[in-house]
Design an enzyme around this catalytic site. Sequence first.
Site, PDB file in Angstrom:
ATOM      1  N   ILE A   1      -6.969  -5.508   7.676  1.00 15.92           N
ATOM      2  CA  ILE A   1      -8.040  -4.549   7.451  1.00 15.92           C
ATOM      3  C   ILE A   1      -9.059  -5.013   6.404  1.00 15.92           C
ATOM      4  O   ILE A   1     -10.202  -4.568   6.400  1.00 15.92           O
ATOM      5  CB  ILE A   1      -7.458  -3.175   7.059  1.00 15.92           C
ATOM      6  CG1 ILE A   1      -8.495  -2.079   7.237  1.00 15.92           C
ATOM      7  CG2 ILE A   1      -6.900  -3.190   5.650  1.00 15.92           C
ATOM      8  CD1 ILE A   1      -7.948  -0.684   6.930  1.00 15.92           C
TER       9      ILE A   1
ATOM     10  N   LYS B   1     -12.868  -0.431   5.684  1.00 12.23           N
ATOM     11  CA  LYS B   1     -12.979  -1.176   4.440  1.00 12.23           C
ATOM     12  C   LYS B   1     -14.153  -2.146   4.467  1.00 12.23           C
ATOM     13  O   LYS B   1     -15.054  -2.092   3.659  1.00 12.23           O
ATOM     14  CB  LYS B   1     -11.680  -1.944   4.166  1.00 12.23           C
ATOM     15  CG  LYS B   1     -10.445  -1.084   4.236  1.00 12.23           C
ATOM     16  CD  LYS B   1     -10.388  -0.038   3.145  1.00 12.23           C
ATOM     17  CE  LYS B   1      -9.127   0.791   3.252  1.00 12.23           C
ATOM     18  NZ  LYS B   1      -9.074   1.855   2.249  1.00 12.23           N
TER      19      LYS B   1
ATOM     20  N   TYR C   1       0.844  -1.192   0.000  1.00  8.29           N
ATOM     21  CA  TYR C   1       0.000   0.000   0.000  1.00  8.29           C
ATOM     22  C   TYR C   1       0.885   1.251   0.000  1.00  8.29           C
ATOM     23  O   TYR C   1       1.700   1.442   0.905  1.00  8.29           O
ATOM     24  CB  TYR C   1      -0.892  -0.052   1.244  1.00  8.29           C
ATOM     25  CG  TYR C   1      -1.546   1.226   1.690  1.00  8.29           C
ATOM     26  CD1 TYR C   1      -1.414   1.665   2.996  1.00  8.29           C
ATOM     27  CD2 TYR C   1      -2.341   1.977   0.822  1.00  8.29           C
ATOM     28  CE1 TYR C   1      -2.024   2.819   3.444  1.00  8.29           C
ATOM     29  CE2 TYR C   1      -2.958   3.144   1.256  1.00  8.29           C
ATOM     30  CZ  TYR C   1      -2.801   3.562   2.565  1.00  8.29           C
ATOM     31  OH  TYR C   1      -3.414   4.703   2.996  1.00  8.29           O
TER      32      TYR C   1
ATOM     33  N   ASP D   1      -1.651  -6.564   9.313  1.00  7.63           N
ATOM     34  CA  ASP D   1      -2.716  -5.625   9.036  1.00  7.63           C
ATOM     35  C   ASP D   1      -3.820  -6.391   8.308  1.00  7.63           C
ATOM     36  O   ASP D   1      -3.670  -6.742   7.136  1.00  7.63           O
ATOM     37  CB  ASP D   1      -2.176  -4.469   8.173  1.00  7.63           C
ATOM     38  CG  ASP D   1      -3.224  -3.402   7.893  1.00  7.63           C
ATOM     39  OD1 ASP D   1      -4.434  -3.677   8.085  1.00  7.63           O
ATOM     40  OD2 ASP D   1      -2.845  -2.304   7.463  1.00  7.63           O
TER      41      ASP D   1
END
Lengths: 440, 507
Positions: free
Chosen positions: A235, A272, A148, A233
């Site tokens: 998410i 998200k 990212y 992570d």
Amino acid sequence: MAKKGVPLSEMATSDTHGEDSPYFVGWKVYDENPYDAASNPSGVIQMGLAENQVSFDLLEDYLEQHPQEFGWGCGVSSFRENALFQDYHGLKTFTRAVALFMEQIRGGRTQFDPQHIVLTAGATAANELLTFILADPGDGLLIPTPYYPGFDRDLRWRTGVNIIPVHCNSSNGFQITLRALEDACAGAESMKVRVKGLLLTNPSNPLGTTITRPVLEEILDFVAHKDIHLISDEIYSGSVFSSDEFVSMTEIVESRGHQERERVHIVYSLSKDLGLPGYRVGTIYSYNNEVVTTARRMSSFTLVSSQTQKMLASLLSDKEFTENYLRTNRERLKKRYEFVVEGLSNAGIRCLQGNAGLFCWMNLGELLEEPTVEGELSLWNLMLHEAKLNISPGSSCHCLEAGWFRVCFANMSQQTLEVALMRMKDFTEKMKAKQMISSL
Amino acid sequence: MRVIVPLQAVVQGRGGLVLGSLIPCALFYFLQFYLRRNRPSSSSPPPPSSASGSNLPELASIPRSLSRGLLSPRGSFGPARLSSRGTAVVRDDDNPYYVGLKRCADDPYNRSINPQGFLLLGLAENRLSLDIIQDWLVKNWKESLLLDDEEEELSIQGLATYQPYDGSMDLKTAVAEFMGQVMQGSVSFNPSHVVLTAGATPAVETLGFCLADPGDAFLVPSPYYPGWDRDIKWRTGVELIPVPCRSTDNFSISIAALELAYNQVKKRGMKVRAVLVSNPSNPVGSLIDRETLCGLLDFVMEKNIHLISDEIFAGSTYGSDKFVSVAEVLDAESFDKSRVHIIYGLSKDLAVPGFRVGVIYSYNENVLAAASKLARFSSISAPTQRLLISMLSDRKFISEYLAVNRARLHDMHALFVDGLKQLGIKCASSSGGFYCWADMSMFIRPYSEKGELKLWDNLLNVAKVNVTPGSSCHCIEPGWFRCCFTTLTEKDVPTVMERIQKITKSN
């Protein structure tokens, strides 16, 4: 007007915020000329923003049925203590609800103790906070590529910590290998950078794939061997198309009887899966008491609004709602993904086989004039200004192979998506024609 | 000030609305108490009672085997240690300011339910006027929060998606107007000079990141707000250098003292990058007069450094002195604005610290550009933004609220100071804030920080009154204490005085 004014810090004047990179430049171009079916049909379609709008109606339905809870949170009469509430342990009902939600996402395969949840205003803050806590300025964090683009800013800007890329490639679907991890470590060592941790995004952004169990096991062994931390992570964990395809790092930890748990920390957020990025709700989940204590104290800089906690507590505790939401969301994302892949395939474009997330990882290598970053960026630029599509170039994600791009598909209506795919088709046909002519 | 809100906040209300929740809340509170007493111990501090008053089942600490198994005996000596920054934070435990707050959290005073509990005089939280805001909310919450402008239907459209990280322009506009109202029309604020953050805590830290490099220093007239030692020093690496003020002139800022401190710091090889003041002062409660503001502006101009003015209590003034913002002085005179930055927020004047709304107001475009990017780490939640836009736009309501709040602050302050006077305790002259700055030096033995902390400890552990000792605020004269009065009602004041007297009498 004196040009040489009062001096600011290095941080304020540096460009580590990274907002000059194509990832952000594309956004600006979009902001100046945004697509709208009715009022601006020739505007730029934003395919560079990983935002989930496909299940928004479910939230609105919930609001209609529970205006008090979702709208304000169980009655205004408790406003007083809510308005004063700034305890950084978080509202008990809310942290419990978050723990339950995270358990549900993992099909009840692991348990989350609400006392080990630290709330932050978004996952951006959670990742930065962990970086502050686990690494000192000059230290390194290993991150598998492609990653990212926001990490370059979020993890380095204020912390002074370095990112050591762990390079993955298409030969094995960009999976993380032990070799790549070892190479990255060796590289850090040669630069005299102390590696303090490994940060994974699982499911991966930008790849849109989940990490398999054997690889997760290997990774946990690796970090244990190196005596470093592991940040997972997760998410996008609620946005896996098929619920049994996601294995959380927590499952690996638990399957080992909690060995090595002290070095594992999970990041999550409602931005998200639940499509509520504006609410600014992120969390750190750590098995390590010291990390929890420290993160909690440092969360003073990034607390979640007590009002927001109250509003979401009832929503997230409503098992019927969350089960239905998670299931429906998964189905819709899967449908979208398949639709996009088919559309791209009609345009002669291949994608990496994905099973999660709000985007797909597509390959436009054939259309590059030269297989370099420059070639990739010039294609990206053409796509932005000619096809009026903002997509994210792989080089922004530190992908070593030129020609890969991340395309988001969940932040727009079906109709807009169709327009975008058509533009993509037209564009690739034009490019291919150009190539044919120039090779004559 | 990090502390749980005790359930009695509901009970202490003035509105009839809250009485309906008294009995269930009391029962709920007792249940919490009971459950906590019977809970297995864990290594982390017990979670405070969450006073949400919600009707969701409060599953207070079900002993899950997992939490038991997570007790780590070796802490940072085990595998995968914390960074040195992390370790410093986890060890940062001893300041009486925080110790006191933590101590009170589990056993807070409530006149009816828990009259033997701790009196929270260490918490600068204003509970005097929340009923007014609550009344407004009861009438307006639906419209304010959920009404779609076009649709007239309940909707969260526009709330869910990503917002500008430094706050929506609508909220910036509403906050800028609020600031103007708070400062009673003496100055108007431009929304495009506003960066919004999740509380004043990140606001001041962000300025720390923008105005100084690690190892640099801010000069801070003392006594000062204890929270700054964490907020600014923890992660930015900036040093805070206290510049002592004296009781002989009511702890006023002295430019001469600043000059001296500046030179001393320079000799040590450090760079001073800014002067940081609070106005109204925390913990003294005094106002900086116009002349001193000009003096400060001259000083920072001469040294080519910044001035940060934390004006978070600007709307909480009650004395006869009129509050003058540094913004007002800048408007009137021709000082270089680019070096001035104001910290503000809604936690004090609007009494909504839980909502997390802080402000950086700067005249410096470069600072605004950097701060607005840094705001991504501490953004305000969208639904909270929308609610506040609606509330702040009701200017009639706001001006009524500010006036009533001021009057109540005035009365409570007078009552409290008078009560202390009866005990032979004089306070510094103050016109703003939620507290008074009390001189208890005649009750400490020895006349030193040690004696002061002894008194603080007795007050806390014997009399169960939590006040903030001057040493936590870097006060150079021992024996001064900050006593907040805004968590009390009139009826509580005699109880407070009785308890304090218990200790002072024996001294």
